[in-house]
Each structure stands twice: as structure tokens, then as C-alpha cells.
Design a protein around this motif. Structure first.
Motif, PDB file in Angstrom:
ATOM      1  N   ILE A 135      33.429  -7.281  -6.788  1.00 31.58           N
ATOM      2  CA  ILE A 135      33.916  -8.436  -7.208  1.00 31.58           C
ATOM      3  C   ILE A 135      34.495  -8.137  -8.987  1.00 31.58           C
ATOM      4  O   ILE A 135      35.780  -8.078  -8.926  1.00 31.58           O
ATOM      5  N   THR A 136      33.590  -7.588  -9.306  1.00 32.86           N
ATOM      6  CA  THR A 136      33.967  -6.676 -11.002  1.00 32.86           C
ATOM      7  C   THR A 136      34.823  -6.161 -10.736  1.00 32.86           C
ATOM      8  O   THR A 136      36.208  -6.114 -11.354  1.00 32.86           O
ATOM      9  N   THR A 137      34.710  -5.129  -9.796  1.00 30.65           N
ATOM     10  CA  THR A 137      36.077  -3.517  -9.206  1.00 30.65           C
ATOM     11  C   THR A 137      37.665  -4.745  -9.174  1.00 30.65           C
ATOM     12  O   THR A 137      38.097  -4.190  -9.506  1.00 30.65           O
ATOM     13  N   LEU A 138      37.348  -5.765  -8.188  1.00 33.63           N
ATOM     14  CA  LEU A 138      38.522  -5.894  -7.538  1.00 33.63           C
ATOM     15  C   LEU A 138      39.540  -6.750  -9.393  1.00 33.63           C
ATOM     16  O   LEU A 138      40.576  -6.696  -9.680  1.00 33.63           O
ATOM     17  N   THR A 139      38.024  -7.342  -9.890  1.00 28.56           N
ATOM     18  CA  THR A 139      39.109  -7.891 -11.057  1.00 28.56           C
ATOM     19  C   THR A 139      39.581  -6.987 -12.513  1.00 28.56           C
ATOM     20  O   THR A 139      40.423  -7.665 -13.172  1.00 28.56           O
ATOM     21  N   GLY A 140      38.362  -5.812 -12.252  1.00 26.76           N
ATOM     22  CA  GLY A 140      39.180  -5.159 -13.225  1.00 26.76           C
ATOM     23  C   GLY A 140      40.551  -4.459 -12.795  1.00 26.76           C
ATOM     24  O   GLY A 140      41.685  -4.325 -13.659  1.00 26.76           O
ATOM     25  N   ALA A 141      40.607  -4.217 -11.276  1.00 29.12           N
ATOM     26  CA  ALA A 141      41.824  -3.494 -10.654  1.00 29.12           C
ATOM     27  C   ALA A 141      43.060  -5.131 -10.699  1.00 29.12           C
ATOM     28  O   ALA A 141      44.346  -4.203 -11.036  1.00 29.12           O
ATOM     29  N   ALA A 142      42.654  -5.762 -11.550  1.00 31.92           N
ATOM     30  CA  ALA A 142      44.202  -7.206 -11.473  1.00 31.92           C
ATOM     31  C   ALA A 142      44.012  -6.876 -12.858  1.00 31.92           C
ATOM     32  O   ALA A 142      45.230  -7.217 -12.908  1.00 31.92           O
ATOM     33  N   LEU A 143      43.059  -6.274 -13.803  1.00 30.91           N
ATOM     34  CA  LEU A 143      43.836  -6.887 -15.176  1.00 30.91           C
ATOM     35  C   LEU A 143      44.148  -5.799 -15.534  1.00 30.91           C
ATOM     36  O   LEU A 143      45.579  -5.318 -16.241  1.00 30.91           O
ATOM     37  N   ALA A 144      43.454  -4.517 -14.356  1.00 26.51           N
ATOM     38  CA  ALA A 144      44.737  -2.597 -14.740  1.00 26.51           C
ATOM     39  C   ALA A 144      46.004  -2.895 -14.569  1.00 26.51           C
ATOM     40  O   ALA A 144      47.179  -3.066 -15.244  1.00 26.51           O
ATOM     41  N   LEU A 145      45.885  -3.590 -13.065  1.00 24.41           N
ATOM     42  CA  LEU A 145      47.536  -3.612 -12.176  1.00 24.41           C
ATOM     43  C   LEU A 145      48.555  -4.597 -13.821  1.00 24.41           C
ATOM     44  O   LEU A 145      49.298  -4.448 -14.100  1.00 24.41           O
ATOM     45  N   LYS A 146      48.297  -5.486 -13.661  1.00 23.55           N
ATOM     46  CA  LYS A 146      48.705  -6.379 -15.031  1.00 23.55           C
ATOM     47  C   LYS A 146      49.550  -6.739 -15.947  1.00 23.55           C
ATOM     48  O   LYS A 146      50.368  -6.333 -16.129  1.00 23.55           O
ATOM     49  N   GLU A 147      48.188  -5.488 -16.572  1.00 29.84           N
ATOM     50  CA  GLU A 147      48.450  -4.516 -17.742  1.00 29.84           C
ATOM     51  C   GLU A 147      49.697  -4.004 -17.554  1.00 29.84           C
ATOM     52  O   GLU A 147      50.759  -3.636 -18.438  1.00 29.84           O
ATOM     53  N   GLY A 148      49.366  -2.793 -16.770  1.00 31.27           N
ATOM     54  CA  GLY A 148      50.165  -2.159 -16.828  1.00 31.27           C
ATOM     55  C   GLY A 148      51.833  -2.143 -16.002  1.00 31.27           C
ATOM     56  O   GLY A 148      53.006  -1.581 -16.057  1.00 31.27           O
ATOM     57  N   LEU A 149      51.571  -3.312 -14.739  1.00 28.06           N
ATOM     58  CA  LEU A 149      53.268  -4.333 -15.435  1.00 28.06           C
ATOM     59  C   LEU A 149      53.698  -4.718 -16.197  1.00 28.06           C
ATOM     60  O   LEU A 149      55.018  -4.802 -16.206  1.00 28.06           O
ATOM     61  N   TRP A 150      53.037  -5.166 -16.641  1.00 26.78           N
ATOM     62  CA  TRP A 150      53.467  -5.652 -18.224  1.00 26.78           C
ATOM     63  C   TRP A 150      54.401  -4.536 -19.213  1.00 26.78           C
ATOM     64  O   TRP A 150      55.579  -4.147 -19.632  1.00 26.78           O
ATOM     65  N   VAL A 151      54.172  -3.228 -19.060  1.00 22.61           N
ATOM     66  CA  VAL A 151      54.023  -1.988 -19.585  1.00 22.61           C
ATOM     67  C   VAL A 151      55.751  -1.592 -18.867  1.00 22.61           C
ATOM     68  O   VAL A 151      56.292  -1.106 -19.675  1.00 22.61           O
ATOM     69  N   LEU A 152      55.426  -1.656 -18.005  1.00 22.58           N
ATOM     70  CA  LEU A 152      56.598  -1.361 -16.811  1.00 22.58           C
ATOM     71  C   LEU A 152      57.924  -1.863 -17.107  1.00 22.58           C
ATOM     72  O   LEU A 152      58.653  -1.435 -17.401  1.00 22.58           O
ATOM     73  N   LYS A 153      57.609  -3.477 -17.361  1.00 25.69           N
ATOM     74  CA  LYS A 153      58.495  -4.357 -17.621  1.00 25.69           C
ATOM     75  C   LYS A 153      59.558  -3.748 -18.859  1.00 25.69           C
ATOM     76  O   LYS A 153      60.616  -3.810 -19.010  1.00 25.69           O
ATOM     77  N   THR A 154      58.677  -4.005 -20.047  1.00 21.56           N
ATOM     78  CA  THR A 154      59.405  -2.958 -21.080  1.00 21.56           C
ATOM     79  C   THR A 154      59.647  -2.260 -21.084  1.00 21.56           C
ATOM     80  O   THR A 154      61.289  -2.115 -21.360  1.00 21.56           O
ATOM     81  N   ARG A 155      58.969  -0.732 -20.566  1.00 21.11           N
ATOM     82  CA  ARG A 155      60.268  -0.089 -20.933  1.00 21.11           C
ATOM     83  C   ARG A 155      60.824   0.033 -20.042  1.00 21.11           C
ATOM     84  O   ARG A 155      62.086   0.675 -20.354  1.00 21.11           O
ATOM     85  N   MET A 156      60.921  -1.537 -18.362  1.00 24.94           N
ATOM     86  CA  MET A 156      62.777  -0.645 -17.725  1.00 24.94           C
ATOM     87  C   MET A 156      64.047  -1.775 -18.567  1.00 24.94           C
ATOM     88  O   MET A 156      64.640  -1.264 -18.865  1.00 24.94           O
ATOM     89  N   GLU A 157      63.081  -2.998 -19.419  1.00 21.29           N
ATOM     90  CA  GLU A 157      63.751  -3.902 -20.498  1.00 21.29           C
ATOM     91  C   GLU A 157      64.680  -2.443 -21.049  1.00 21.29           C
ATOM     92  O   GLU A 157      65.627  -2.800 -21.950  1.00 21.29           O
ATOM     93  N   LYS A 158      63.950  -1.560 -21.901  1.00 20.08           N
ATOM     94  CA  LYS A 158      64.587  -0.689 -23.107  1.00 20.08           C
ATOM     95  C   LYS A 158      65.105  -0.007 -22.271  1.00 20.08           C
ATOM     96  O   LYS A 158      66.210   0.402 -22.293  1.00 20.08           O
ATOM     97  N   ASP A 159      65.108   0.950 -21.423  1.00 22.62           N
ATOM     98  CA  ASP A 159      65.688   1.644 -20.330  1.00 22.62           C
ATOM     99  C   ASP A 159      67.196   0.230 -19.798  1.00 22.62           C
ATOM    100  O   ASP A 159      68.453   1.280 -20.483  1.00 22.62           O
TER     101      ASP A 159
END
Length: 139
Positions: free
Chosen positions: A29-53
Motif C-alpha cells: 500500500i505504501t509503494t502504491l501510494t508513493g507511486a501514485a504521488l510520483a505519477l501525479k507530480e510528474g504529470l503536473w511537471v509535464l503539463k507545465t512543460r507542454m503549456e510552455k512549449d
């Protein structure tokens, strides 16, 4: 026909068929929670990058139009900007889903902890071998 090997991403437990335990499930459960959190953060970074591009591509298309570049090339740049905005929007939606998954995993972990931590501690403190899982199950 070939034998398929299951893909296990780094950091995830690969054990199958092992005895269930309180700590093993809590770890997963801890691994799943951490992976979901990392995915969320990575997707927000991707969103910001795509908007800038996308903004950069729009600015480039405007410059190309002012420089009287072949209109079909300018149109391709504009289409690229639109595609980048679509990726940004989709990554934002997926980040929302990952946020929900992380919240649900955290809630599940909390429920598991509150439900079974006392039992786990009592079993560990007793020193008596316990019956196999399911022995006390009533039908």
C-alpha cells in the motif's frame, strides 16, 4: 509460443503466491501510494512543460507569419501548438486521476492500519503460533 515474463517496475514487489501478512500488505500500500504521488507530480511537471512549449510554438508561428514563411509550414507549427495544448490538458486530467488514486490508496492504508494493527501487535506479543489465515473463518 513463448513464455511471457511479467513486467515488474523497479521498486514494486515481485513476489507472487507468498503468504499474506500485515506488513507485506502495508508495504505494498505504501509503494502504491508513493507511486501514485510520483505519477501525479510528474504529470503536473509535464503539463507545465507542454503549456510552455505550446506558447513557444505559437510565438514561433507568429514570427513565421511575419517573416512570410510558406503558409503550410506555419500551419504545421500552429497544429503542433494545438497538439501540445491537448497533451497538457490530458496530462492535467490524468494527474487528477492519479491524485484520486493516491488519496484512495492512502485511505485504504489508513483503514488497514486501524483495522489490523492491534491484531498484528497482539499476535506478535503473544509468542503463540497462530492458526493459518482463514482457520477462524465462519461460513
Amino acid at each position: 509460443m513463448t513464455e511471457l515474463e511479467p513486467y515488474v517496475p523497479a521498486g514494486l514487489p515481485a513476489e507472487r503466491g507468498s503468504r499474506p501478512s500485515f506488513l507485506r500488505l502495508a508495504g505494498r500500500i505504501t509503494t502504491l501510494t508513493g507511486a501514485a504521488l510520483a505519477l501525479k507530480e510528474g504529470l503536473w511537471v509535464l503539463k507545465t512543460r507542454m503549456e510552455k512549449d505550446a506558447n513557444d510554438a505559437d510565438r514561433l508561428a507568429e514570427q513565421c507569419a511575419e517573416a512570410e514563411v510558406e503558409p503550410r509550414f506555419t500551419a504545421l507549427i500552429t497544429d503542433a501548438a494545438s497538439s501540445l495544448r491537448a497533451v497538457a490538458e490530458a496530462s492535467g486530467e490524468l494527474a487528477g486521476a492519479a491524485d484520486t488514486m493516491e488519496a484512495n490508496a492512502r485511505a485504504f492504508g489508513d483503514a488497514h492500519e486501524s483495522e489490523y494493527r492491534g491484531v498484528y501487535e497482539a499476535v506478535k506479543a503473544s509468542g503463540v503460533q497462530q492458526a493459518k489465515p482463514g482457520f477462524y473463518e465462519t461460513r
